[in-house]
Scaffold this motif. Structure first.
Motif, short mmCIF file in Angstrom:
data_model
loop_
_atom_site.label_atom_id
_atom_site.label_comp_id
_atom_site.label_asym_id
_atom_site.label_seq_id
_atom_site.Cartn_x
_atom_site.Cartn_y
_atom_site.Cartn_z
N TRP A 177 59.11 60.21 -9.59
CA TRP A 177 60.06 59.22 -9.07
C TRP A 177 61.35 59.36 -9.87
O TRP A 177 61.35 59.18 -11.09
CB TRP A 177 59.45 57.82 -9.22
CG TRP A 177 60.32 56.66 -8.83
CD1 TRP A 177 61.57 56.70 -8.26
CD2 TRP A 177 60.01 55.28 -8.97
NE1 TRP A 177 62.04 55.43 -8.05
CE2 TRP A 177 61.09 54.53 -8.48
CE3 TRP A 177 58.91 54.58 -9.48
CZ2 TRP A 177 61.12 53.14 -8.47
CZ3 TRP A 177 58.93 53.19 -9.47
CH2 TRP A 177 60.03 52.48 -8.96
N VAL A 197 67.24 57.73 -4.16
CA VAL A 197 65.91 57.64 -4.78
C VAL A 197 65.06 58.77 -4.22
O VAL A 197 65.07 59.02 -3.01
CB VAL A 197 65.27 56.27 -4.48
CG1 VAL A 197 63.85 56.20 -5.02
CG2 VAL A 197 66.13 55.14 -5.05
N ILE A 205 55.96 53.50 -5.63
CA ILE A 205 56.38 52.29 -6.35
C ILE A 205 55.09 51.49 -6.44
O ILE A 205 54.56 51.02 -5.41
CB ILE A 205 57.46 51.50 -5.58
CG1 ILE A 205 58.74 52.33 -5.45
CG2 ILE A 205 57.76 50.18 -6.31
CD1 ILE A 205 59.88 51.61 -4.71
N GLU A 209 57.86 45.23 -5.77
CA GLU A 209 59.11 44.75 -6.40
C GLU A 209 59.62 43.57 -5.59
O GLU A 209 59.68 43.65 -4.36
CB GLU A 209 60.20 45.81 -6.29
CG GLU A 209 60.07 47.00 -7.15
CD GLU A 209 61.29 47.92 -6.95
OE1 GLU A 209 62.36 47.46 -6.50
OE2 GLU A 209 61.14 49.10 -7.24
N HIS A 211 62.97 41.00 -5.73
CA HIS A 211 64.19 40.63 -6.45
C HIS A 211 65.22 40.08 -5.49
O HIS A 211 65.17 40.32 -4.28
CB HIS A 211 64.73 41.83 -7.24
CG HIS A 211 64.81 43.11 -6.47
ND1 HIS A 211 65.61 43.27 -5.37
CD2 HIS A 211 64.18 44.30 -6.65
CE1 HIS A 211 65.49 44.50 -4.92
NE2 HIS A 211 64.62 45.15 -5.65
N HIS A 215 68.85 45.23 -0.09
CA HIS A 215 68.85 46.69 0.02
C HIS A 215 69.18 47.13 1.44
O HIS A 215 68.76 46.50 2.42
CB HIS A 215 67.46 47.26 -0.25
CG HIS A 215 67.09 47.37 -1.69
ND1 HIS A 215 67.94 47.77 -2.68
CD2 HIS A 215 65.89 47.16 -2.30
CE1 HIS A 215 67.30 47.79 -3.84
NE2 HIS A 215 66.05 47.42 -3.63
N LEU A 217 68.20 50.89 3.01
CA LEU A 217 67.58 52.17 2.66
C LEU A 217 67.64 53.08 3.87
O LEU A 217 67.07 52.75 4.92
CB LEU A 217 66.10 52.02 2.30
CG LEU A 217 65.67 51.21 1.08
CD1 LEU A 217 65.44 49.77 1.44
CD2 LEU A 217 64.36 51.79 0.53
N TYR A 226 55.85 52.34 3.62
CA TYR A 226 56.52 51.32 2.83
C TYR A 226 55.78 50.00 3.04
O TYR A 226 55.42 49.67 4.17
CB TYR A 226 58.00 51.21 3.25
CG TYR A 226 58.93 51.35 2.06
CD1 TYR A 226 59.13 50.28 1.20
CD2 TYR A 226 59.55 52.55 1.78
CE1 TYR A 226 59.93 50.41 0.09
CE2 TYR A 226 60.37 52.69 0.66
CZ TYR A 226 60.55 51.61 -0.18
OH TYR A 226 61.33 51.73 -1.29
N GLN A 249 58.56 44.79 -1.95
CA GLN A 249 58.64 46.18 -1.50
C GLN A 249 57.93 47.12 -2.46
O GLN A 249 58.10 47.05 -3.68
CB GLN A 249 60.11 46.60 -1.40
CG GLN A 249 60.86 46.39 -2.70
CD GLN A 249 62.36 46.28 -2.55
OE1 GLN A 249 63.05 47.27 -2.62
NE2 GLN A 249 62.84 45.06 -2.34
N TYR A 261 65.79 58.68 -0.17
CA TYR A 261 66.61 57.73 0.60
C TYR A 261 67.85 57.31 -0.16
O TYR A 261 67.89 57.30 -1.39
CB TYR A 261 65.80 56.52 1.06
CG TYR A 261 64.99 55.77 0.03
CD1 TYR A 261 65.55 54.77 -0.74
CD2 TYR A 261 63.64 56.05 -0.16
CE1 TYR A 261 64.78 54.05 -1.66
CE2 TYR A 261 62.87 55.35 -1.08
CZ TYR A 261 63.45 54.35 -1.83
OH TYR A 261 62.71 53.65 -2.74
N LEU A 263 70.14 54.38 -1.20
CA LEU A 263 69.76 52.99 -1.48
C LEU A 263 70.98 52.17 -1.89
O LEU A 263 71.62 52.46 -2.89
CB LEU A 263 68.74 52.96 -2.62
CG LEU A 263 68.29 51.57 -3.08
CD1 LEU A 263 67.31 50.97 -2.07
CD2 LEU A 263 67.64 51.63 -4.45
N LYS A 265 72.39 48.53 -3.23
CA LYS A 265 71.91 47.35 -3.97
C LYS A 265 73.11 46.60 -4.52
O LYS A 265 74.02 47.21 -5.09
CB LYS A 265 71.02 47.82 -5.12
CG LYS A 265 70.31 46.75 -5.89
CD LYS A 265 69.37 47.42 -6.92
CE LYS A 265 68.46 46.42 -7.58
NZ LYS A 265 67.47 47.08 -8.46
#
Ligand SMILES: NC(=O)N[C@H](N)C(=O)O
Length: 278
Positions: A177, A197, A205, A209, A211, A215, A217, A226, A249, A261, A263, A265
């Motif tokens: 990763w 990423v 992952i 996650e 947060h 995003h 993607l 996913y 995610q 991808y 990404l 943020k």
């Protein structure tokens, strides 16, 4: 580091009449999936002050309150482009080329961008764009209203490429990763990151996650499953995922090649103050 990548770039047209009707287009309160085959002529848009262009709008603020960005795939014909691409003086943008080549002029300096080319355009920046090649060019254009911060400078424009930035290993993952960061995480002038990423086959992952950051993607290469807000969704090159704040995610890269991808943020700012403090 110089490695050539092939990114997925949509073709337009319509899916064949023989295509099955089962689809993976999904819209929930936490996320949306726009599969690549939805990016047809039916959903084309245009913009004022552009010539020889059409585009697919992948994301835009919906409620006018909590969403932070818009994202387009733009296709420009030979000789097409714009002298006035951005109409909002406070919009910052990132342009990332997925197919073809073009010239972008930033504050009077011409830069030639090819597939993998990346330009950051700060608010108020003077830029224009022209396809001087004999083929279509396709690029992502991600835009956000810049959040000024007293005592922090507005970042300057820059131009780089996926091929010139070294991907950094995520700690403890043995390199399965990695993240290609186009801006330093500690650079407080930036209030959005648009990175790439990459997972090698089998990379994960390994937790959901969750947060407050949003995003976008866009899958550039490969495929994966996913896990979004408790549901498993298969995604492949050309698919777009829009994740609202807090959408849990995680993912599992299915191989046989890398899963990559682009990404978006939102980062590095207090949440906006809606009303001034008296
Ligand atoms: N879905 C993601 O790739 N998320 C990133 N790890 C991130 O939030 O930075």
């Amino acid at each position: 580091m110089t490695t050539k990548s092939t990114y997925y770039a949509p073709t337009g047209g319509l899916p064949p009449q023989t295509q099955l009707l089962s689809d993976r287009a999904i819209f929930t309160e936490a996320y949306a999936i726009i599969p690549k085959r939805v990016l047809t002529d039916i959903v084309i848009s245009y913009l004022p002050f552009w010539t020889g262009m059409r585009m697919w709008v992948l994301a835009r603020p919906l409620s006018g309150f909590s969403e932070t960005f818009s994202q387009y795939i733009v296709e420009v014909e030979p000789n097409g482009g714009s002298e006035k691409p951005e109409l909002d003086a406070n919009a910052e943008g990132v342009v990332f080329i997925v197919e073809g080549e073009m010239d972008i002029t930033i504050e009077g300096e011409v830069h030639h961008l090819e597939s993998g080319g990346y330009a950051f355009l700060p608010p108020g920046c003077k830029w224009s764009l022209k396809n001087n090649s004999d083929k279509h060019v396709k690029f992502h254009w991600i835009r956000k209203a810049y959040q000024h911060c007293e005592g922090v400078d507005v970042p300057e424009a820059f131009v780089t490429s996926d091929h010139d930035v070294e991907a950094i290993e995520m700690p403890g993952t043995g390199g399965v990763w990695t993240t290609t960061r186009f801006t330093e995480q500690s650079d407080m002038r930036h209030d959005m990151h648009v990175n790439i990423v990459t997972f090698q086959p089998g990379g994960v992952i390994p937790f959901d996650e969750t947060h407050v950051m949003e995003h976008g993607l866009y899958v550039l290469e490969g495929k994966a499953v996913y896990h979004l807000n408790g549901e498993w969704v298969e995604v492949e090159a050309g698919d777009f995922m829009w994740l609202r704040a807090f959408c849990p995610q995680s993912c599992y890269a299915g191989g046989p090649g890398p899963f990559r991808y682009l990404l978006y943020k939102d980062v590095n700012r207090h949440m906006p103050f809606i009303r001034p403090v008296k």
